[in-house]
Design a protein around this motif. Sequence first.
Motif, mmCIF file in Angstrom:
data_model
loop_
_atom_site.group_PDB
_atom_site.id
_atom_site.type_symbol
_atom_site.label_atom_id
_atom_site.label_comp_id
_atom_site.label_asym_id
_atom_site.label_seq_id
_atom_site.Cartn_x
_atom_site.Cartn_y
_atom_site.Cartn_z
ATOM 1 N N PHE A 90 -17.157 -7.931 -55.947
ATOM 2 C CA PHE A 90 -16.750 -6.890 -57.146
ATOM 3 C C PHE A 90 -15.164 -7.155 -57.349
ATOM 4 O O PHE A 90 -14.373 -7.677 -56.250
ATOM 5 C CB PHE A 90 -16.681 -5.596 -56.986
ATOM 6 C CG PHE A 90 -16.126 -4.774 -55.877
ATOM 7 C CD1 PHE A 90 -14.629 -4.491 -56.297
ATOM 8 C CD2 PHE A 90 -16.347 -4.689 -54.735
ATOM 9 C CE1 PHE A 90 -14.123 -3.644 -55.360
ATOM 10 C CE2 PHE A 90 -15.884 -4.049 -53.705
ATOM 11 C CZ PHE A 90 -14.600 -3.365 -53.931
ATOM 12 N N LEU A 91 -14.514 -6.996 -58.397
ATOM 13 C CA LEU A 91 -13.241 -7.332 -58.716
ATOM 14 C C LEU A 91 -12.913 -5.772 -59.148
ATOM 15 O O LEU A 91 -13.335 -5.220 -60.074
ATOM 16 C CB LEU A 91 -12.867 -8.259 -59.610
ATOM 17 C CG LEU A 91 -12.974 -9.705 -59.257
ATOM 18 C CD1 LEU A 91 -12.802 -10.692 -60.498
ATOM 19 C CD2 LEU A 91 -12.035 -10.195 -58.179
ATOM 20 N N LYS A 92 -11.506 -5.730 -58.913
ATOM 21 C CA LYS A 92 -10.743 -4.384 -59.498
ATOM 22 C C LYS A 92 -9.724 -4.938 -60.128
ATOM 23 O O LYS A 92 -8.865 -5.708 -59.511
ATOM 24 C CB LYS A 92 -10.565 -3.292 -58.474
ATOM 25 C CG LYS A 92 -11.799 -2.499 -58.183
ATOM 26 C CD LYS A 92 -11.519 -1.474 -57.356
ATOM 27 C CE LYS A 92 -12.850 -0.547 -56.865
ATOM 28 N NZ LYS A 92 -12.413 0.668 -55.953
ATOM 29 N N ARG A 93 -9.280 -4.215 -61.300
ATOM 30 C CA ARG A 93 -8.018 -4.600 -61.971
ATOM 31 C C ARG A 93 -6.961 -3.692 -61.760
ATOM 32 O O ARG A 93 -7.246 -2.344 -62.093
ATOM 33 C CB ARG A 93 -8.331 -5.107 -63.332
ATOM 34 C CG ARG A 93 -6.972 -5.263 -64.300
ATOM 35 C CD ARG A 93 -7.571 -5.840 -65.596
ATOM 36 N NE ARG A 93 -8.240 -4.670 -66.373
ATOM 37 C CZ ARG A 93 -9.092 -4.992 -67.072
ATOM 38 N NH1 ARG A 93 -9.171 -6.065 -67.744
ATOM 39 N NH2 ARG A 93 -9.843 -3.845 -67.819
ATOM 40 N N TYR A 94 -5.559 -3.884 -61.742
ATOM 41 C CA TYR A 94 -4.554 -3.025 -61.585
ATOM 42 C C TYR A 94 -3.522 -3.424 -62.733
ATOM 43 O O TYR A 94 -3.246 -4.681 -62.785
ATOM 44 C CB TYR A 94 -3.641 -2.896 -60.224
ATOM 45 C CG TYR A 94 -4.739 -2.245 -59.029
ATOM 46 C CD1 TYR A 94 -4.604 -0.802 -58.652
ATOM 47 C CD2 TYR A 94 -5.528 -2.953 -58.307
ATOM 48 C CE1 TYR A 94 -5.174 -0.479 -57.769
ATOM 49 C CE2 TYR A 94 -6.355 -2.536 -57.442
ATOM 50 C CZ TYR A 94 -6.149 -1.159 -57.155
ATOM 51 O OH TYR A 94 -6.919 -0.947 -55.971
ATOM 52 N N THR A 95 -2.712 -2.445 -63.215
ATOM 53 C CA THR A 95 -1.645 -2.888 -63.959
ATOM 54 C C THR A 95 -0.150 -2.488 -63.173
ATOM 55 O O THR A 95 -0.229 -1.232 -62.616
ATOM 56 C CB THR A 95 -1.448 -2.263 -65.397
ATOM 57 O OG1 THR A 95 -2.606 -2.445 -66.102
ATOM 58 C CG2 THR A 95 -0.290 -2.530 -66.131
ATOM 59 N N VAL A 96 0.425 -3.212 -63.117
ATOM 60 C CA VAL A 96 1.802 -3.055 -62.316
ATOM 61 C C VAL A 96 3.138 -3.432 -63.118
ATOM 62 O O VAL A 96 2.890 -4.154 -64.139
ATOM 63 C CB VAL A 96 1.812 -3.733 -60.752
ATOM 64 C CG1 VAL A 96 0.764 -3.539 -59.831
ATOM 65 C CG2 VAL A 96 1.548 -5.596 -61.074
ATOM 66 N N PHE A 97 4.248 -2.954 -62.506
ATOM 67 C CA PHE A 97 5.325 -2.973 -63.183
ATOM 68 C C PHE A 97 6.441 -3.562 -62.280
ATOM 69 O O PHE A 97 6.422 -2.995 -61.223
ATOM 70 C CB PHE A 97 5.891 -1.861 -63.868
ATOM 71 C CG PHE A 97 4.864 -1.330 -65.115
ATOM 72 C CD1 PHE A 97 5.070 -1.521 -66.389
ATOM 73 C CD2 PHE A 97 3.810 -0.479 -64.766
ATOM 74 C CE1 PHE A 97 4.313 -1.214 -67.302
ATOM 75 C CE2 PHE A 97 3.140 0.152 -65.399
ATOM 76 C CZ PHE A 97 3.155 -0.327 -66.953
ATOM 77 N N ASN A 98 7.292 -4.464 -62.575
ATOM 78 C CA ASN A 98 8.384 -4.911 -61.804
ATOM 79 C C ASN A 98 9.606 -3.628 -61.406
ATOM 80 O O ASN A 98 9.530 -2.783 -62.473
ATOM 81 C CB ASN A 98 9.226 -5.994 -62.458
ATOM 82 C CG ASN A 98 10.133 -6.874 -61.545
ATOM 83 O OD1 ASN A 98 11.163 -6.234 -61.308
ATOM 84 N ND2 ASN A 98 9.518 -7.557 -60.604
ATOM 85 N N ALA A 99 9.990 -3.651 -60.303
ATOM 86 C CA ALA A 99 11.018 -2.419 -60.054
ATOM 87 C C ALA A 99 12.164 -2.617 -61.117
ATOM 88 O O ALA A 99 12.590 -1.410 -61.336
ATOM 89 C CB ALA A 99 11.477 -2.952 -58.562
ATOM 90 N N GLU A 100 12.346 -3.566 -61.850
ATOM 91 C CA GLU A 100 13.518 -3.633 -62.565
ATOM 92 C C GLU A 100 12.959 -2.673 -63.943
ATOM 93 O O GLU A 100 13.804 -2.785 -64.964
ATOM 94 C CB GLU A 100 13.706 -5.071 -63.009
ATOM 95 C CG GLU A 100 14.652 -5.947 -62.020
ATOM 96 C CD GLU A 100 15.225 -7.032 -62.109
ATOM 97 O OE1 GLU A 100 15.230 -7.416 -63.303
ATOM 98 O OE2 GLU A 100 15.212 -7.892 -61.015
ATOM 99 N N GLN A 101 11.707 -2.623 -64.136
ATOM 100 C CA GLN A 101 11.293 -2.026 -65.274
ATOM 101 C C GLN A 101 11.098 -0.467 -64.874
ATOM 102 O O GLN A 101 10.770 0.442 -65.868
ATOM 103 C CB GLN A 101 9.693 -2.522 -65.570
ATOM 104 C CG GLN A 101 9.787 -3.722 -66.144
ATOM 105 C CD GLN A 101 8.090 -4.459 -66.325
ATOM 106 O OE1 GLN A 101 7.670 -4.440 -65.381
ATOM 107 N NE2 GLN A 101 7.952 -4.632 -67.518
ATOM 108 N N VAL A 102 11.436 -0.154 -63.941
ATOM 109 C CA VAL A 102 11.307 1.185 -63.404
ATOM 110 C C VAL A 102 12.644 1.921 -63.133
ATOM 111 O O VAL A 102 13.403 1.431 -62.410
ATOM 112 C CB VAL A 102 10.529 1.490 -62.099
ATOM 113 C CG1 VAL A 102 10.275 2.837 -61.718
ATOM 114 C CG2 VAL A 102 9.028 0.856 -62.212
ATOM 115 N N GLU A 103 13.116 3.193 -63.768
ATOM 116 C CA GLU A 103 14.011 4.009 -63.631
ATOM 117 C C GLU A 103 14.068 4.797 -62.331
ATOM 118 O O GLU A 103 13.142 5.175 -62.198
ATOM 119 C CB GLU A 103 14.582 4.608 -64.667
ATOM 120 C CG GLU A 103 14.666 3.974 -66.036
ATOM 121 C CD GLU A 103 14.746 4.864 -67.444
ATOM 122 O OE1 GLU A 103 15.515 4.526 -68.278
ATOM 123 O OE2 GLU A 103 14.010 5.635 -67.474
ATOM 124 N N GLY A 104 15.211 4.917 -61.804
ATOM 125 C CA GLY A 104 15.134 5.828 -60.768
ATOM 126 C C GLY A 104 14.560 5.277 -59.185
ATOM 127 O O GLY A 104 14.673 6.160 -58.447
#
Length: 290
Positions: free
Chosen positions: A113-127
């Motif tokens: 099976f495959l699972k899919r995640y959505t991730v964001f680069n640290a530069e897209q995250v404030e704080g």
Amino acid sequence: MPKNTNRVDLYQAVTDDILSMLEAGTKPWAKPWSGGASIPLRHNGIPYRGINILSLWASAMRQGFASPYWLTFKQALELGGNVKKGSKGTTVVYANKLVIKDEETDDERRIPFLKRYTVFNAEQVEGVEGKYPPPPAIINNPDSRDDELEAMFGRIEADLRHGGSSAFYHIRDDYIQMPAFEAFHTGDDYYATLAHEATHWAGAESRLNRKTLTSTSRADYARDELVAELGAAFLGATIGFKVEEREDHAAYIEHWLAALRNDKRAIFEAAREAQNAADYLLAMMQEGGG
């Protein structure tokens, strides 16, 4: 939350993404970083592997990210951060097998099976800036040998020969041929080329037994060149040398494009084989290294 996903749709989406970059003349694995060479990392510092490396490098190239760290929306919140409004996430996948046991016979079935995640680069995250500083630039003297890299490549148990004007792996006689170090424009060019040929070497029948290396098909030959390019890029990003665009591999682009158009799993397989080769070589290179 991870989502169960249709394998065909996911293969197609990732393949289309890589295809679009290749068709535009950009290789996601050639110089995929800004500032320093790095394998993409999860929020906790664990490296991504295989196809996820390519997907995240491609996203970082398009959006100009230098940070190697990637977080889910939930992880960003747990760390006291917040994804910036309007940020576009990047899909990564988790592959595993579900084990189902027959209660009457005790036989086990393994269902992939495959699972899919959505991730964001640290530069897209404030704080979270203090937790994920940008990577330092890797600066090598382009005109001299790197003692640490020399030691690491020296641990690879290959028959390495120098001389002539060509770099190649000789399958029948099982040796790597390299031009003299001084023949290369930079030290990184030498180590990247050696890593490429070492990836071929790792695929020999007596080692990883990679079918694209031992096949007599021209299409498989081109596929193994793709594996070797990816393997060199994975090694470079792990131990610290830059992998530049190689003019002598431009001829393979059309073969790779054809393979990806005809087989939605081709880039997944190439990334998997490249990761296997990189793991195999790194086990030798880092042995006794501390």
